[in-house]
Scaffold this motif. Sequence first.
Motif, PDB file in Angstrom:
ATOM      1  N   LYS A  70       0.826  -1.212   0.000  1.00  0.00           N
ATOM      2  CA  LYS A  70       0.000   0.000   0.000  1.00  0.00           C
ATOM      3  C   LYS A  70       0.863   1.266   0.000  1.00  0.00           C
ATOM      4  N   ARG A 154       3.609  13.028  -2.225  1.00  0.00           N
ATOM      5  CA  ARG A 154       2.479  13.223  -1.329  1.00  0.00           C
ATOM      6  C   ARG A 154       1.210  13.458  -2.143  1.00  0.00           C
ATOM      7  N   ASP A 157      -2.999  13.578   2.186  1.00  0.00           N
ATOM      8  CA  ASP A 157      -2.309  13.179   3.421  1.00  0.00           C
ATOM      9  C   ASP A 157      -1.563  11.859   3.274  1.00  0.00           C
ATOM     10  N   THR A 158      -1.529  11.311   2.069  1.00  0.00           N
ATOM     11  CA  THR A 158      -0.929   9.997   1.832  1.00  0.00           C
ATOM     12  C   THR A 158       0.389  10.138   1.076  1.00  0.00           C
ATOM     13  N   TRP A 159       1.405   9.431   1.548  1.00  0.00           N
ATOM     14  CA  TRP A 159       2.696   9.374   0.859  1.00  0.00           C
ATOM     15  C   TRP A 159       2.801   8.037   0.139  1.00  0.00           C
TER      16      TRP A 159
END
Length: 169
Positions: A70, A154, A157-159
């Motif tokens: 993920k 990025r 809020d997800t890297w």
Amino acid sequence: MKTTKLMFLGMIMLFVSIVTTSCNQNNKDSEKEETKVPAISKENLENEAWEMEEQYWDYVLKMDTVAYKKLWHDDFIGYPNFGDGVAAKSGIAVWIPELHQDPSLKYSYKLFKKAANAIGGVVIVFYDADYLWTDKDNNVIKEENKKFTHTWKRYGDTWLIIGGMAAER
């Protein structure tokens, strides 16, 4: 016809008057402060990406290949230190079970951050990793040394890792 021209001219003047009044800096609506989103500093972006690297290795240690995958963008392409060439996301986790294949040895690692560079919403991280296998008495039986680079992007809020490379050190 003269009346039509006068009405048309009057409408144009009314329109210009409304536009001028609404665009005036003294207009109360223009005095409202803009809500600005605080910019994230270069250092904070680099620290966030490094925290993602630590999470990456925690997943490797726990052999959690589902969570590990993920971390990767669907369009990822990279050059791992296994296989015959570049790899896509679909084949990126095949090396993890091999680290844990000997039940008499415990796998662990040490990370050595070398550099991180944030450019916009992208961070490139460079580091070394020592792979360690210890016996039941905590003696190091086997050690491998690698070097890594990952490019993190990025998305809100997800890297996610969008590129990377690993090699023997």
